[in-house]
Design a protein around this motif. Structure first.
Motif, PDB file in Angstrom:
ATOM      1  N   ALA A 156       6.957  -3.830   6.149  1.00  0.00           N
ATOM      2  CA  ALA A 156       7.620  -4.978   5.904  1.00  0.00           C
ATOM      3  C   ALA A 156       8.493  -5.461   6.920  1.00  0.00           C
ATOM      4  O   ALA A 156       8.578  -6.807   7.179  1.00  0.00           O
ATOM      5  CB  ALA A 156       8.888  -4.645   4.646  1.00  0.00           C
ATOM      6  N   VAL A 157       8.899  -4.428   7.825  1.00  0.00           N
ATOM      7  CA  VAL A 157       9.597  -4.893   9.128  1.00  0.00           C
ATOM      8  C   VAL A 157       8.877  -5.423  10.053  1.00  0.00           C
ATOM      9  O   VAL A 157       9.031  -6.334  10.811  1.00  0.00           O
ATOM     10  CB  VAL A 157      10.232  -3.801   9.736  1.00  0.00           C
ATOM     11  N   MET A 158       7.484  -5.045  10.077  1.00  0.00           N
ATOM     12  CA  MET A 158       6.348  -5.495  10.938  1.00  0.00           C
ATOM     13  C   MET A 158       6.074  -6.983  10.589  1.00  0.00           C
ATOM     14  O   MET A 158       6.009  -7.834  11.422  1.00  0.00           O
ATOM     15  CB  MET A 158       5.102  -4.683  11.020  1.00  0.00           C
ATOM     16  N   ILE A 159       6.067  -7.208   9.212  1.00  0.00           N
ATOM     17  CA  ILE A 159       5.995  -8.760   8.929  1.00  0.00           C
ATOM     18  C   ILE A 159       7.028  -9.460   9.460  1.00  0.00           C
ATOM     19  O   ILE A 159       6.800 -10.515   9.731  1.00  0.00           O
ATOM     20  CB  ILE A 159       5.666  -8.879   7.416  1.00  0.00           C
ATOM     21  N   ALA A 160       8.201  -8.977   9.193  1.00  0.00           N
ATOM     22  CA  ALA A 160       9.454  -9.885   9.526  1.00  0.00           C
ATOM     23  C   ALA A 160       9.415 -10.031  10.947  1.00  0.00           C
ATOM     24  O   ALA A 160       9.717 -11.079  11.588  1.00  0.00           O
ATOM     25  CB  ALA A 160      10.591  -9.108   9.031  1.00  0.00           C
ATOM     26  N   VAL A 161       9.757  -8.858  11.750  1.00  0.00           N
ATOM     27  CA  VAL A 161       9.636  -8.952  13.251  1.00  0.00           C
ATOM     28  C   VAL A 161       8.394  -9.503  14.125  1.00  0.00           C
ATOM     29  O   VAL A 161       8.664 -10.189  14.755  1.00  0.00           O
ATOM     30  CB  VAL A 161       9.867  -7.629  13.695  1.00  0.00           C
ATOM     31  N   GLY A 162       7.311  -8.968  13.581  1.00  0.00           N
ATOM     32  CA  GLY A 162       6.032  -9.692  14.197  1.00  0.00           C
ATOM     33  C   GLY A 162       5.990 -11.179  13.944  1.00  0.00           C
ATOM     34  O   GLY A 162       5.388 -12.061  14.634  1.00  0.00           O
ATOM     35  N   GLY A 163       6.235 -11.618  12.796  1.00  0.00           N
ATOM     36  CA  GLY A 163       6.187 -13.108  12.164  1.00  0.00           C
ATOM     37  C   GLY A 163       7.135 -13.692  12.955  1.00  0.00           C
ATOM     38  O   GLY A 163       7.044 -15.027  13.660  1.00  0.00           O
ATOM     39  N   PHE A 164       8.429 -13.192  13.262  1.00  0.00           N
ATOM     40  CA  PHE A 164       9.247 -14.006  14.099  1.00  0.00           C
ATOM     41  C   PHE A 164       8.987 -14.106  15.476  1.00  0.00           C
ATOM     42  O   PHE A 164       9.135 -15.025  15.918  1.00  0.00           O
ATOM     43  CB  PHE A 164      10.907 -13.226  13.896  1.00  0.00           C
ATOM     44  N   LEU A 165       8.600 -12.879  16.141  1.00  0.00           N
ATOM     45  CA  LEU A 165       8.227 -12.872  17.423  1.00  0.00           C
ATOM     46  C   LEU A 165       6.905 -13.725  17.912  1.00  0.00           C
ATOM     47  O   LEU A 165       6.866 -14.547  18.527  1.00  0.00           O
ATOM     48  CB  LEU A 165       7.965 -11.527  17.980  1.00  0.00           C
ATOM     49  N   GLY A 166       5.961 -13.382  17.109  1.00  0.00           N
ATOM     50  CA  GLY A 166       4.748 -14.269  16.965  1.00  0.00           C
ATOM     51  C   GLY A 166       4.819 -15.767  16.847  1.00  0.00           C
ATOM     52  O   GLY A 166       4.233 -16.631  17.609  1.00  0.00           O
ATOM     53  N   GLY A 167       5.741 -16.029  15.817  1.00  0.00           N
ATOM     54  CA  GLY A 167       5.977 -17.409  15.503  1.00  0.00           C
ATOM     55  C   GLY A 167       6.803 -18.293  16.379  1.00  0.00           C
ATOM     56  O   GLY A 167       6.930 -19.329  16.554  1.00  0.00           O
ATOM     57  N   ASN A 168       7.779 -17.341  17.345  1.00  0.00           N
ATOM     58  CA  ASN A 168       8.817 -18.153  18.016  1.00  0.00           C
ATOM     59  C   ASN A 168       8.228 -17.950  19.456  1.00  0.00           C
ATOM     60  O   ASN A 168       9.195 -18.338  20.526  1.00  0.00           O
ATOM     61  CB  ASN A 168      10.012 -17.475  17.969  1.00  0.00           C
ATOM     62  N   ALA A 169       7.197 -17.539  19.905  1.00  0.00           N
ATOM     63  CA  ALA A 169       7.076 -17.343  21.425  1.00  0.00           C
ATOM     64  C   ALA A 169       6.761 -18.664  22.165  1.00  0.00           C
ATOM     65  O   ALA A 169       7.477 -18.717  23.508  1.00  0.00           O
ATOM     66  CB  ALA A 169       5.746 -16.375  21.493  1.00  0.00           C
ATOM     67  N   ARG A 170       6.191 -19.660  21.686  1.00  0.00           N
ATOM     68  CA  ARG A 170       5.680 -20.556  22.384  1.00  0.00           C
ATOM     69  C   ARG A 170       5.621 -21.852  21.150  1.00  0.00           C
ATOM     70  O   ARG A 170       5.835 -21.650  20.113  1.00  0.00           O
ATOM     71  CB  ARG A 170       4.385 -20.888  22.984  1.00  0.00           C
ATOM     72  N   GLY A 171       5.536 -23.076  21.690  1.00  0.00           N
ATOM     73  CA  GLY A 171       5.607 -24.342  21.015  1.00  0.00           C
ATOM     74  C   GLY A 171       4.467 -24.355  19.985  1.00  0.00           C
ATOM     75  O   GLY A 171       4.652 -24.892  18.778  1.00  0.00           O
TER      76      GLY A 171
END
Length: 178
Positions: A156-171
């Motif tokens: 669950a943490v991986m979904i939240a953190v991974g989604g946040f980091l992966g989705g906010n890296a670049r435009g």
């Protein structure tokens, strides 16, 4: 390109690699970084990137005025964040398959480019590993839908953190995450 304010010693960072892709030019000709203090204006191709990555790894520039310490601090933080994501992916994959199979999948997926990008100051490595963490967490919940409690915490943490980091890296990151 965008014009941004950066610590003065980093303002001329684009000239540090004067020998890159130039086999006839020796690295010995590289000029030492500026010893200026304060902030200076600089042009960057990353000026349109989401600032999330730079907020996470840029704080060593506030602690030290030396450009080498600034850059190495940001590189170390990038490597640590990447290592945590990679270890999390392996840990959850090991729950879904044998450790040897998980290691094999990870060895195939974690190409040399992933490791290169995780050793420099660049959000692309976290985008890749954030996406891997997000996908691994989702796959775990699909393969073990009735499991709850502490066992489900890491995915669950991986979904939240991974989604946040992966989705906010670049435009374009939200597009890749989709």
């Amino acid at each position: 390109l965008a014009r941004v304010e950066v610590p003065a010693p980093l303002a001329d960072a684009s000239a540090w690699h004067c020998f890159a892709c130039e086999p006839a030019i020796s690295a010995a000709g590289q000029q030492p970084p500026s010893a200026d203090v304060g902030e200076r204006s600089a042009l960057t191709s990353a000026g349109l990137y989401n600032p999330t990555y730079y907020l996470l790894v840029g704080w060593p520039t506030l602690l030290e005025q030396g450009p080498i310490v600034m850059v190495m601090g940001m590189r170390i933080l990038t490597a640590l964040l990447s290592a945590v994501l990679l270890a999390s992916v392996f840990s959850v994959m090991s729950r879904m398959m044998s450790s040897l199979a998980a290691l094999t999948v990870l060895a195939v997926a974690a190409t040399p480019m992933v490791f290169f990008l995780n050793a420099i100051v660049n959000p692309n490595g976290l985008e890749i590993l954030g996406g891997a963490a997000f996908l691994t967490g989702l796959l775990w919940f699909v393969s073990a839908p009735n499991v709850r409690g502490k066992v489900a915490l890491l995915p669950a943490v991986m979904i939240a953190v991974g989604g946040f980091l992966g989705g906010n890296a670049r435009g374009v990151s939200p597009f890749w995450m989709f």
